[in-house]
Write an enzyme that holds these catalytic residues in place. Structure first.
Site, mmCIF file in Angstrom:
data_model
loop_
_atom_site.group_PDB
_atom_site.id
_atom_site.type_symbol
_atom_site.label_atom_id
_atom_site.label_comp_id
_atom_site.label_asym_id
_atom_site.label_seq_id
_atom_site.Cartn_x
_atom_site.Cartn_y
_atom_site.Cartn_z
ATOM 1 N N ASP A 81 46.102 58.505 13.944
ATOM 2 C CA ASP A 81 44.717 58.654 14.408
ATOM 3 C C ASP A 81 44.519 60.045 15.038
ATOM 4 O OD1 ASP A 81 42.181 57.632 14.906
ATOM 5 O OD2 ASP A 81 42.747 56.638 16.780
ATOM 6 N N HIS A 82 43.400 60.684 14.729
ATOM 7 C CA HIS A 82 42.978 61.931 15.393
ATOM 8 C C HIS A 82 44.049 63.014 15.522
ATOM 9 C CE1 HIS A 82 38.922 60.923 16.560
ATOM 10 N NE2 HIS A 82 39.338 59.706 16.825
ATOM 11 N N GLY A 208 35.487 54.231 18.066
ATOM 12 C CA GLY A 208 34.884 53.691 19.289
ATOM 13 C C GLY A 208 34.325 52.300 19.075
ATOM 14 N N VAL A 230 39.445 49.764 16.528
ATOM 15 C CA VAL A 230 39.409 49.087 17.829
ATOM 16 C C VAL A 230 40.676 49.481 18.591
ATOM 17 C CG1 VAL A 230 39.368 46.873 19.041
ATOM 18 C CG2 VAL A 230 38.127 47.117 16.873
ATOM 19 N N THR A 232 40.493 50.522 22.597
ATOM 20 C CA THR A 232 40.355 50.326 24.044
ATOM 21 C C THR A 232 40.484 48.863 24.451
ATOM 22 O OG1 THR A 232 38.884 52.233 24.063
ATOM 23 C CG2 THR A 232 38.842 50.817 26.012
HETATM 24 ZN ZN LIG Z 1 38.549 57.911 17.169
#
Ligand SMILES: [Zn+2]
Length: 282
Positions: A81-82, A208, A230, A232
């Site tokens: 991710d990222h 987010g 998903v 957080t």
């Molecule tokens: Zn992200």
């Protein structure tokens, strides 16, 4: 089987559902995340940040995803991710991740295209999928905060050029969602999503996802969202449960008594989200 983002989103496109992409924050929670997908009869994307991959070890994550995918007979893709630099992406691909995100969203448009294209060229040699990003998603990611007034929504015209020029397998869109949003919920710009979906034919990705109202999810799926992140919510559930269990037990108590409930809390959320993501009532 252990597979790619491209493959799991292709199936989701055919049957009009979205694949949950859940962030594994530690190795403990990972097996139960995959078991949750198995119990719901769904594929799953396990994703990690660059720093979590380094903390757990890429090889360890690959090994667990592979063995669980085989044992549980679930389609599992492992996604970075990222990632913002090529060396991190190369390391993940070389060590067995099946999918990577190059996040060039903070770069000027042309530079984002050039750098994303380099990643695509490298990744595709190994059959690895690539997610790109256009526009800026709000909130905080890995300690970097994007202010509300700095958020830039994805421009559909730019999206056409970006997808064609880079050859990405999936596109993260900025349509109002925020990283790390937990207590409040966001207003998603559905008309913009429809515009993007009408002109771009790769799977679209929501970041987010914790901050998205669950009642909005079917409409997002019906307008091209094929990967739904998903993170957080899982982090919060694991930590909250850990605070409770560790606070209550003696130091000599076997660790599993404290940790199984944390993993179970994560598993329940993954199952609940997947149930919505399957879009059964369309
Ligand atoms: Zn992200």
């Amino acid at each position: 089987m252990y597979t790619t983002l491209k493959e799991v989103t292709r199936k989701a496109e055919e049957l009009n559902y979205t694949v949950g992409a859940f962030n594994a924050h530690n190795l403990e929670m990972l097996p139960d995340m995959i078991r949750a997908a198995k119990e719901q009869g769904s594929s799953i994307i396990i994703q990690t940040s660059v720093d979590t991959a380094k903390y757990i070890g890429h090889e360890n994550l690959v090994a667990v995803c592979k063995s669980m995918a085989t044992k549980e007979m679930v389609d599992v893709a492992l996604h970075l991710d990222h990632a913002k630099n090529f060396d991190d992406i190369k390391e993940a691909i070389d060590k067995g991740y099946t999918s990577v995100m190059f996040d060039g969203s903070s770069l000027p448009f042309k530079e984002n295209i050039i750098k994303t294209s380099i990643v695509v060229k490298y990744a595709h040699k190994f059959g690895v999928s690539v997610e790109g990003e256009l526009g800026t998603i709000g909130g905080t990611e890995e300690g970097i905060h994007v202010d509300e007034d700095k958020k830039v929504y994805t421009d559909p015209k730019d999206a056409i050029v970006f997808v064609e020029a880079t050859g990405v397998d999936a596109l993260a869109v900025a349509i109002g969602t925020n990283h790390g949003q937990y207590k409040s919920k966001t207003e998603v710009n559905v008309p913009l999503l429809k515009e993007i979906d009408a002109v771009v034919d790769v799977p679209l990705v929501i970041h987010g996802g914790t901050g998205v109202k669950e009642t909005d999810i079917p409409e997002l799926i019906n307008n091209g969202i094929r990967k739904f992140n998903v993170g957080t919510e899982l982090l919060v559930a694991w930590t909250k449960t850990a605070k409770e269990t560790f606070g209550e037990t003696k130091e000599t108590k076997s660790l599993r008594h404290n940790i199984i409930p944390c993993n179970q809390a994560v598993k329940e959320i993954v199952k609940h989200k997947i149930n919505i993501f399957m879009n059964k009532n369309e």
